[in-house]
Design an enzyme around this catalytic site. Sequence first.
Site, PDB file in Angstrom:
ATOM      1  CE  LYS A  48       0.969   4.967   8.385  1.00 13.48           C
ATOM      2  NZ  LYS A  48       0.991   4.170   7.193  1.00 13.48           N
ATOM      3  CG  ASP A  62       5.703   3.759   0.879  1.00 14.68           C
ATOM      4  OD1 ASP A  62       5.998   4.453   1.868  1.00 14.68           O
ATOM      5  OD2 ASP A  62       4.527   3.560   0.509  1.00 14.68           O
ATOM      6  CE1 TYR A 105      -3.658   2.548   0.589  1.00 10.83           C
ATOM      7  CE2 TYR A 105      -2.457   3.230   2.546  1.00 10.83           C
ATOM      8  CZ  TYR A 105      -3.467   3.438   1.625  1.00 10.83           C
ATOM      9  OH  TYR A 105      -4.295   4.532   1.757  1.00 10.83           O
TER      10      TYR A 105
HETATM   11  C1  LIG Z   1       0.350   4.670   5.802  1.00  8.49           C
HETATM   12  C2  LIG Z   1       1.111   4.430   4.571  1.00  8.49           C
HETATM   13  C3  LIG Z   1       0.992   5.271   3.451  1.00  8.49           C
HETATM   14  C4  LIG Z   1      -0.023   6.371   3.384  1.00  8.49           C
HETATM   15  O1  LIG Z   1       0.214   7.364   4.307  1.00  8.49           O
HETATM   16  P1  LIG Z   1      -1.018   8.365   4.673  1.00  8.49           P
HETATM   17  O2  LIG Z   1      -0.375   9.343   5.595  1.00  8.49           O
HETATM   18  O3  LIG Z   1      -2.057   7.513   5.294  1.00  8.49           O
HETATM   19  O4  LIG Z   1      -1.458   8.968   3.394  1.00  8.49           O
HETATM   20  C5  LIG Z   1       1.829   5.054   2.378  1.00  8.49           C
HETATM   21  N1  LIG Z   1       2.710   4.035   2.379  1.00  8.49           N
HETATM   22  C6  LIG Z   1       2.848   3.203   3.428  1.00  8.49           C
HETATM   23  C7  LIG Z   1       3.864   2.124   3.380  1.00  8.49           C
HETATM   24  C8  LIG Z   1       2.024   3.362   4.541  1.00  8.49           C
HETATM   25  O5  LIG Z   1       2.146   2.488   5.551  1.00  8.49           O
END
Ligand SMILES: *Cc1c(COP(=O)(O)O)cnc(C)c1O
Length: 431
Positions: free
Chosen positions: A265, A237, A144
């Site tokens: 995060k 990511d 994701y």
């Molecule tokens: C949470 C997450 C996102 C998205 O971040 P948001 O702040 O919710 O838009 C993208 N990539 C990874 C790996 C994530 O865990």
Amino acid sequence: MQFTCSINDFNEAKQVIVGGVDSPVRAFKAVGGTPPFIHSAKGIYLYDEDNNRYIDFVQSWGPLLFGHCDADIESALIDTLKKGTSYGAPTTLETYLAKLIIAAVEGVDKLRFVNSGTEATMSAIRLARAHTKRDAIIKFEGCYHGHSDCLLVQAGSGLATFGAPSSPGIPDSITRHTLLARYNDIESVRDCFAKAPIACVIIEPIAGNMGLVPAKTEFLQELRALCDEHGSVLIFDEVMSGFRASRSGSFAFHKVQADLLTFGKVIGGGLPVGAFGGKDEIMHLLSPEGAVYQAGTLSGNPLAMAAGIAALSKIAHDSTLYERLETLANQLMDGFRQAADSQRIPLQTTVRGSMFGFFFNTAPVNNFDDAQKSDTKMFARFFRGCLERGIYLACSQFETGFISVPMNNEHIEMTISIASDVFKEIANGRI
Ligand SMILES: *Cc1c(COP(=O)(O)O)cnc(C)c1O
């Protein structure tokens, strides 16, 4: 445990907010029942509107490495708040937080702050496409990267939970450029490279959105080599794994360096922040130095920067922090596995730093197909059993759990003992 207030609050919310929630996974669809409405939180605990107390292993889905209301983050926020909440002009706070990230993570020459992980990955991909002058990208099933159009294909947790392979409202003309490969399977990546000139490969080097599924080191090394061979950009990511798995994110585990990285995060200390960064030769294409456009009214706002600086400074000054968290995570997962084993319930467990994951699965999980073979009904029973006994876990089989700094040995042992009771109840058919 009573949920009367939460049930009322949820019904009222549903009148005015779609599904009663601002992010779908919060709705508890995969596990049934009503999500507790949270009233307040402190340290390791969440308190709901019915005054139930939970040990929180979700930590706002990752950001709260230091738990709720950490004193240093709180005071940094209050000091900053008194000077104004946003100026739409540069501040030294942004430089300071950028330096903290650059000092910790390999391969980041420059970066830019945004407001979410979604924005970070979206912008990183735009840069990669501009840099290579190519359209096609490769992503992995079960990874994701936020909810932008081109990345919302086979994207793990929220979507897996709803069984939708992708989302309506996204034109084929956009997802046509997104090629899907299988996690930990280099042949499937080679197949994609054979189909089109590839701008970039985007991957969670420690996948946390199909449950916790780390990439194998050899797989990442081969991915790096394929990107070099084809002149494609490798994007890690690390929105979840950055400052969660270790201070240098996945690098501590695999020693593989990406060209661009995305964060979110933990770097916001609990406030909304994202960032993308990497090699100067790619980053300098970004406006105002280059022609690739990207902007944000509240990007780099002082409150988010102050919380991020407080969090990352604490991390920089505590050399054994991730070891301690990993020890607790291992203790928790060993405890869960032994308790499940003793009831003949198959459980696969994984730990990376403060991240932990468990699958109700008879075989080890290396990709999204494996993850989807998990017993989600068993997960739902386990989840509800724990919730009703004061343990707040992520409400889907396809999510990752988190240890926070204020957790100690006793909290972990208490959680194991509750989980063990729940496994017994499941084995006896009582829940
Ligand atoms: C949470 C997450 C996102 C998205 O971040 P948001 O702040 O919710 O838009 C993208 N990539 C990874 C790996 C994530 O865990």
